[in-house]
Scaffold this motif. Structure first.
Motif, PDB file in Angstrom:
ATOM      1  N   VAL A 191       1.028  -1.496  -0.008  1.00 43.44           N
ATOM      2  CA  VAL A 191       0.111   0.378   0.162  1.00 43.44           C
ATOM      3  C   VAL A 191       0.846   1.325   0.206  1.00 43.44           C
ATOM      4  O   VAL A 191       0.837   2.390  -0.087  1.00 43.44           O
ATOM      5  CB  VAL A 191      -1.023   0.164   1.349  1.00 43.44           C
ATOM      6  CG1 VAL A 191      -1.780   1.301   1.308  1.00 43.44           C
ATOM      7  CG2 VAL A 191      -2.043  -1.120   0.921  1.00 43.44           C
ATOM      8  N   ARG A 192       2.100   1.324   1.330  1.00 42.76           N
ATOM      9  CA  ARG A 192       2.987   2.639   0.862  1.00 42.76           C
ATOM     10  C   ARG A 192       3.656   2.398  -0.126  1.00 42.76           C
ATOM     11  O   ARG A 192       3.713   3.612  -0.680  1.00 42.76           O
ATOM     12  CB  ARG A 192       3.712   2.453   2.370  1.00 42.76           C
ATOM     13  CG  ARG A 192       4.494   3.604   2.006  1.00 42.76           C
ATOM     14  CD  ARG A 192       5.552   3.487   3.807  1.00 42.76           C
ATOM     15  NE  ARG A 192       6.723   3.090   2.854  1.00 42.76           N
ATOM     16  CZ  ARG A 192       7.648   3.460   3.193  1.00 42.76           C
ATOM     17  NH1 ARG A 192       7.775   4.108   3.559  1.00 42.76           N
ATOM     18  NH2 ARG A 192       9.021   2.774   2.378  1.00 42.76           N
ATOM     19  N   GLY A 193       3.804   1.486  -1.235  1.00 43.36           N
ATOM     20  CA  GLY A 193       5.091   1.339  -2.158  1.00 43.36           C
ATOM     21  C   GLY A 193       4.194   2.342  -3.688  1.00 43.36           C
ATOM     22  O   GLY A 193       4.755   3.055  -4.060  1.00 43.36           O
ATOM     23  N   GLU A 194       2.231   2.178  -3.182  1.00 42.24           N
ATOM     24  CA  GLU A 194       1.847   3.383  -4.218  1.00 42.24           C
ATOM     25  C   GLU A 194       2.755   4.166  -3.914  1.00 42.24           C
ATOM     26  O   GLU A 194       2.852   5.740  -5.228  1.00 42.24           O
ATOM     27  CB  GLU A 194       0.652   3.642  -3.528  1.00 42.24           C
ATOM     28  CG  GLU A 194      -0.361   4.214  -4.588  1.00 42.24           C
ATOM     29  CD  GLU A 194      -0.170   3.251  -6.235  1.00 42.24           C
ATOM     30  OE1 GLU A 194      -0.758   4.396  -7.224  1.00 42.24           O
ATOM     31  OE2 GLU A 194       0.056   2.752  -5.755  1.00 42.24           O
ATOM     32  N   GLY A 215      -6.823  -2.655   6.213  1.00 39.94           N
ATOM     33  CA  GLY A 215      -6.121  -2.326   5.484  1.00 39.94           C
ATOM     34  C   GLY A 215      -6.061  -1.869   3.923  1.00 39.94           C
ATOM     35  O   GLY A 215      -6.406  -1.455   3.313  1.00 39.94           O
ATOM     36  N   VAL A 216      -6.815  -3.233   3.727  1.00 39.10           N
ATOM     37  CA  VAL A 216      -6.978  -3.441   2.610  1.00 39.10           C
ATOM     38  C   VAL A 216      -8.042  -2.727   1.927  1.00 39.10           C
ATOM     39  O   VAL A 216      -7.596  -2.556   0.802  1.00 39.10           O
ATOM     40  CB  VAL A 216      -6.866  -5.271   2.170  1.00 39.10           C
ATOM     41  CG1 VAL A 216      -7.376  -4.909   0.400  1.00 39.10           C
ATOM     42  CG2 VAL A 216      -5.207  -5.920   2.301  1.00 39.10           C
ATOM     43  N   ILE A 217      -9.118  -3.220   2.553  1.00 35.72           N
ATOM     44  CA  ILE A 217     -10.472  -2.947   2.321  1.00 35.72           C
ATOM     45  C   ILE A 217     -10.422  -1.111   1.927  1.00 35.72           C
ATOM     46  O   ILE A 217     -10.322  -0.056   1.484  1.00 35.72           O
ATOM     47  CB  ILE A 217     -11.666  -2.942   3.012  1.00 35.72           C
ATOM     48  CG1 ILE A 217     -11.918  -4.343   3.118  1.00 35.72           C
ATOM     49  CG2 ILE A 217     -12.584  -2.230   2.517  1.00 35.72           C
ATOM     50  CD1 ILE A 217     -11.708  -5.008   1.768  1.00 35.72           C
ATOM     51  N   SER A 218      -9.652  -0.453   3.168  1.00 36.09           N
ATOM     52  CA  SER A 218      -8.906   0.785   3.281  1.00 36.09           C
ATOM     53  C   SER A 218      -8.418   1.313   1.502  1.00 36.09           C
ATOM     54  O   SER A 218      -9.235   2.300   1.348  1.00 36.09           O
ATOM     55  CB  SER A 218      -8.564   1.217   4.454  1.00 36.09           C
ATOM     56  OG  SER A 218      -8.697   0.585   5.761  1.00 36.09           O
ATOM     57  N   PHE A 219      -6.935   0.282   1.803  1.00 36.41           N
ATOM     58  CA  PHE A 219      -7.051   0.753   0.777  1.00 36.41           C
ATOM     59  C   PHE A 219      -7.370   0.909  -0.879  1.00 36.41           C
ATOM     60  O   PHE A 219      -7.899   2.148  -1.647  1.00 36.41           O
ATOM     61  CB  PHE A 219      -5.584  -0.659   0.046  1.00 36.41           C
ATOM     62  CG  PHE A 219      -5.255   0.413  -0.760  1.00 36.41           C
ATOM     63  CD1 PHE A 219      -4.117   1.265  -1.151  1.00 36.41           C
ATOM     64  CD2 PHE A 219      -4.566  -1.293  -2.219  1.00 36.41           C
ATOM     65  CE1 PHE A 219      -2.943   1.275  -2.296  1.00 36.41           C
ATOM     66  CE2 PHE A 219      -3.643  -1.004  -2.876  1.00 36.41           C
ATOM     67  CZ  PHE A 219      -3.247   0.571  -3.076  1.00 36.41           C
TER      68      PHE A 219
END
Lengths: 114, 889
Positions: B381-384, B784-788
């Motif tokens: 996610v941060r990699g984005e 985390g994934v759904i937030s992303f």
């Protein structure tokens, strides 16, 4: 955002990009390269011998350039550098990367337009 | 014309280039300088100034040689000294990476804290459980070549007994006729002794009676003095004693002149012949060794433990086959009831922990894996946000390898922080666990830090860093420099990444479900064990043991009279509601005999389960212990009178086992054996007692009056809540009768019950704790994934809402997407658990590994937690303002 690594990469990378670009069309020797950089940038960018040649050797080591001694009648022999196919590829990449970088900087520093 | 070659050469000297290479460079650079010089002269620069300007070309911030060094390797004519420039350069570059990594961590404290925290949780569990595993199973035993030491015993599957101990004739035969052992030693630990201490007091010590060869087999030498001699290890041999290191320190303050001194044990004099080395902790927890001095012709009882040293190169299987051959050749073993056990020495003392610690190790590994998956997700996610930075760095000349190294360095830096935190947490956790352990672990078990532990922690942390560090590296490799600015490419990238993230989340939910379901079954089993009826009432019963030295009380009438007066005195204690005694109280050991029931089933020595738990009980014992008489009566004082009719009390299992029904008062039993003609009348039937523990099976049991089988007794006092306070008054009363008798083995029955269940309690709750952590980590992953995903789709959601979608619809859509992940994880987890549950079978105490209620509760629990984790981002999506969402792009 620019972190210290980018700063370092940038100095190194832009110099490499300049050299690769100058060799794209034809083979040149070291002094010629250094003169071209200086004249085309109107004296804004200058490489000293102590910086230029290490850079050339490094690019040669990586296989982007190939240097060859050439003798011409009535002249001392000179080492001419030309791009290898690998060098062409890297130049292509670096060029578009540079465009992105310039664009990114422009977006950050440029004036807003509606 | 100046000479340009010399200044160039001067600057290259340090580089140690090959002559040809050096000449090349000198020629090229000198040529360049010369041309510059000419151009300057042509430009009307005075010669001296031109020369100075040209020479300046060779000067830079750092010397020319240093610049060249980075590009041209010198010919390796001499070995490079340590710390030479090339290496220094790499180190410098790594140091640079590390500095950047720490700076990045400081720049994003929340992210770094989340990563380090999750890793710390994973590492802490591993560190603590590994310490325990290491202490129990990996540390070498403190003996010479411990790998060649094996445990010796006999097994009797036909008697339904895994271990029956070794008889005198068997050990003698094994020792004399084996071909696979360098040596064997045997010992009996059943005995303690009342030691008279220097100040005239007495204390109870634990004695091992050992064969003369024990020190030799263990590869140890007495610290001072000498070993037992073979003539002392025979019936009627001198009474000699080897003191254990701790007893020697405690009793004699480490006085080396102790050899030759006499000490008094249970009224008999023993000569100290030496002191055992500190490592001689076999059998564990004994204070001193005396010679076994066994009569090898007497084969009636199985009571010895053994340890053997295998010959070099002999395997356990070969030794087992060899002993079996010897064993079967003995005429008294023709019935093939018992056979030798040859096993790992450690398993004898720690076998109970083996499955448990392995399963716990697996559990903490799964928790760590979930933590790593979560961190990998976070990093993706941060990699984005980092792909922009990476694109720029690649663009301006950083190689992919360079970027990968930087990213990995960042991962390792965060892993290091998490690892250190985790080990510290793990240490605290371990201290907590160790403090919960009972004190009867063998003394050679230690849980302190050692190299193996350090290596394990480094390996685990490094592996974790690799696991989650690879995610951003792989992602960086796919960052396409050229198309980076194009919207289409970015959303494709995000879609691919969402799929990866989804797979990670499904995986961690599946793992968490497996752990939660396992823990559910274990807790079910624990609850089932706890609700077992022990057959006695453990609350408010104080117990302690007394042994009368035969030297002082040689006759049974004397011991009976003494014990009876002890009981009388204890009954006068204020707060003692009921007092009695027995040879063995529940949860405190086992003595077995064979019985014959008149008119009942005949069990030969080869039939299953003929071994009967045999307990000597004083009058009123059943009442004091809170045991329930089903029929008949308790023992009374008259049963101990010399001419009294011979009576016994049996448990329900005995009655059913021998006669097939419970109403057996009035029937008769006798001890098996041709010399035992006396019949005993059953006067009472007692409800079954779980003598060996709530989770152990009930065996046939017989109570006999003291006069039938005199024995040392454990006293039981039933009182009120403060019953433990009766120890002092009880000791005073007993010392009025005999000041030389130590009370020992002092515990309440509740304590005994708790101790018997501590392993089950510990692993059940540990497992539950790990499962809870796993589920919370997985929930964090879902969140985390759904937030992303919601963040990614802000614009799309905005458009949909602008076009008339209602918040409820949007929310349902997001919830549906999230719950699909949860459902997939649950489904995969259920399938995995269905196959894995068999591993737990031995710990489940009859709870089915396919227990539907547990499955239902676990699925519901995971679904609810998953729903909660999805709800927050879904709700955020539903409150997106269309106009703002559209403007933000």
């Amino acid at each position: 955002m620019l972190n210290p690594s980018i700063d370092r990469d940038l100095k190194k990378g832009s110099a490499e990009l300049l050299i690769l670009s100058l060799l794209e069309g034809q083979a040149r020797h070291g002094y010629e390269i250094s003169k071209l950089i200086e004249t085309r940038s109107a004296g804004a960018v200058r490489f000293r011998v102590a910086s230029l040649y290490p850079l050339l050797y490094r690019l040669e080591d990586r296989g982007y350039l190939q240097g060859r001694w050439v003798e011409k009648a009535g002249q001392r022999r000179k080492r001419y550098y030309r791009l290898t196919p690998e060098g062409h590829k890297v130049l292509e990449e670096r060029r578009s990367g540079w465009a992105i970088f310039v664009e990114a900087i422009r977006q950050i520093t440029g004036t807003e337009h509606a | 014309m100046p000479d340009w070659k010399q200044p160039v050469r001067d600057r290259l000297r340090r580089l140690n280039l090959s002559p040809a290479r050096e000449a090349d460079i000198v020629e090229e650079l000198a040529g360049d300088l010369e041309e510059r010089y000419r151009d300057l002269l042509a430009g009307a620069v005075p010669a001296a100034q031109a020369e100075r300007l040209v020479l300046e070309e060779l000067e830079t911030g750092d010397a020319l040689a240093d610049r060249l060094r980075h590009t041209r390797q010198p010919a390796a004519r001499e070995p490079m000294p340590m710390g030479s420039t090339r290496k220094g350069n790499l180190m410098e570059s790594l140091w640079h990476d590390a500095k950047v990594a720490f700076r990045m961590m400081r720049l994003r404290p929340a992210f770094s804290l989340a990563v380090a925290g999750m890793l710390a949780i994973g590492v802490a569990g591993n560190a603590a459980i590994f310490s325990i595993f290491n202490g129990l199973f990996l540390r070498p035993l403190p003996f010479a070549s411990p790998a060649r030491l094996v445990d010796l015993d006999e097994t009797a599957p036909k008697w339904n007994l895994e271990r029956v101990s070794i008889s005198n004739p068997d050990y003698d035969a094994w020792q004399k006729s084996n071909k696979t052992f360098d040596g064997m030693a045997f010992f009996s630990t059943g005995n303690g002794a009342n030691l008279t201490t220097g100040d005239g007091g007495t204390e109870r010590i634990k004695l091992a009676e050992v064969t003369q060869s024990l020190l030799t087999v263990l590869g140890l030498k007495p610290l001072i003095g000498r070993d037992i001699r073979s003539e002392e290890d025979r019936p009627g041999g001198d009474r000699v004693i080897l003191l254990g290191y701790n007893l020697w320190q405690r009793l004699f303050g480490g006085d080396r002149a102790v050899v030759g001194r006499a000490i008094q044990l249970s009224g008999r004099h023993y000569t100290v012949i030496g002191v055992l080395p500190r490592e001689a902790m076999l059998p564990p927890d004994v204070d001193a060794w005396t010679p076994l001095a066994a009569d090898v012709a007497n084969g009636n009882s199985f009571y010895l433990s053994g340890v053997g040293r295998l010959r070099l190169g002999v395997s356990m299987e070969q030794a087992r086959a060899d002993l079996l051959r010897v064993h079967r050749n003995q005429p008294w073993n023709s019935g093939h009831v018992t056979s030798p056990i040859v096993g790992p020495l450690r398993d004898r003392y720690l076998g109970d922990f083996k499955i448990v610690t392995r399963i716990l190790l697996g559990t903490v590994a799964v928790v760590l894996l979930i933590a790593c998956v979560n961190i990998a997700g976070l990093m993706l996610v941060r990699g984005e946000s980092r792909s922009r930075e990476i694109a720029i760095r690649t663009a301006v000349g950083a190689s992919r390898g360079r970027v990968a190294r930087q990213l990995l360095t960042e991962s390792f830096a965060m892993a290091a922080a998490g690892g250190i935190l985790g080990v510290a947490l793990g240490k605290l956790f371990l201290m907590g666990l160790v403090s919960l352990m009972p004190d009867d672990l063998p003394k050679w078990v230690r849980f302190d830090l050692d190299t193996r532990f350090v290596l394990f922690c480094i390996a685990v942390t490094g592996l974790a860093a690799l696991l989650f560090g690879l995610a951003p590296v792989l992602q960086a490799a796919t960052v396409d420099t050229r198309n980076w600015l194009q919207e289409a490419a970015r959303s494709t990238l995000a879609r691919g990444k969402r799929a990866t993230l989804g797979a990670l989340v499904v995986g961690e939910i599946a793992l968490a479900l497996v752990l939660l379901a396992s823990s559910g079954l274990l807790l079910q089993a624990f609850r089932k064990v706890m609700t077992q009826d022990p057959g006695f009432r453990p609350d408010n019963v104080l117990t302690f043991s007394l042994r009368l030295p035969p030297a002082k009380y040689p006759k049974n009438e004397q011991t009976l009279a003494f014990y009876t007066s002890v009981l009388d005195r204890l009954r006068t204690l204020p707060g003692a509601a009921s007092v009695s005694a027995a040879s063995i109280v529940p949860l405190d050991g086992h003595t077995g005999y064979f019985f014959v029931a008149e008119g009942g089933k005949q069990f030969g020595a080869a039939d299953p389960s003929p071994v009967v738990l045999h307990v000597t009980a004083m009058p009123g014992y059943l009442k004091t212990m809170g045991m329930t008489l089903q029929a008949g009566r308790e023992f009374e004082d008259r049963d101990n009178l010399p001419a009294a009719p011979k009576v016994v009390i049996v448990n329900q299992t005995f009655a059913r086992h021998f006669w097939g029904y419970a109403d057996v008062v009035g029937k008769r039993v006798r001890y098996q054996g041709k010399d035992n003609h006396d019949w005993f009348q059953v006067v009472g039937v007692v409800r079954d007692i779980r003598h060996a523990g709530l989770d152990r099976e009930v065996r046939p049991q017989v109570f006999v009056p003291y006069s039938v089988a005199p024995a040392g007794l454990t006293f039981a006092i039933r009182g009120g809540p403060g019953v433990h306070g009766l120890v002092g008054p009880a000791r005073e009363e007993i010392h009025r009768l005999d000041p030389d008798l130590p009370l020992y083995n002092i515990r309440t029955m509740s304590e005994r019950l708790a101790r018997s269940l501590w392993i089950r309690r510990a692993y059940s709750w540990l497992f539950a704790a790990f499962a809870a952590v796993a589920v919370l980590l997985a929930a964090a992953g879902v969140y985390g994934v759904i937030s992303f995903a919601v963040g990614q789709r802000t614009r799309e959601i905005g458009i949909r809402m602008a076009l008339g979608a209602r918040p409820g619809q949007v929310m349902r859509g997001i919830l549906g997407q999230g719950m699909l992940l949860v459902a997939s994880g649950v489904a995969i987890g259920l399938i995995a658990f269905y196959f894995a549950a068999g591993l737990l079978q031995s710990m489940l105490f009859g709870v089915s590994p396919r227990d539907a209620a547990t499955y239902g509760a676990v699925v519901l629990g995971v679904a609810l937690v998953g729903l909660a984790a999805n709800y927050i981002p879904a709700r955020r999506a539903a409150t997106i303002e269309p106009m703002r969402a559209l403007r933000s792009e």
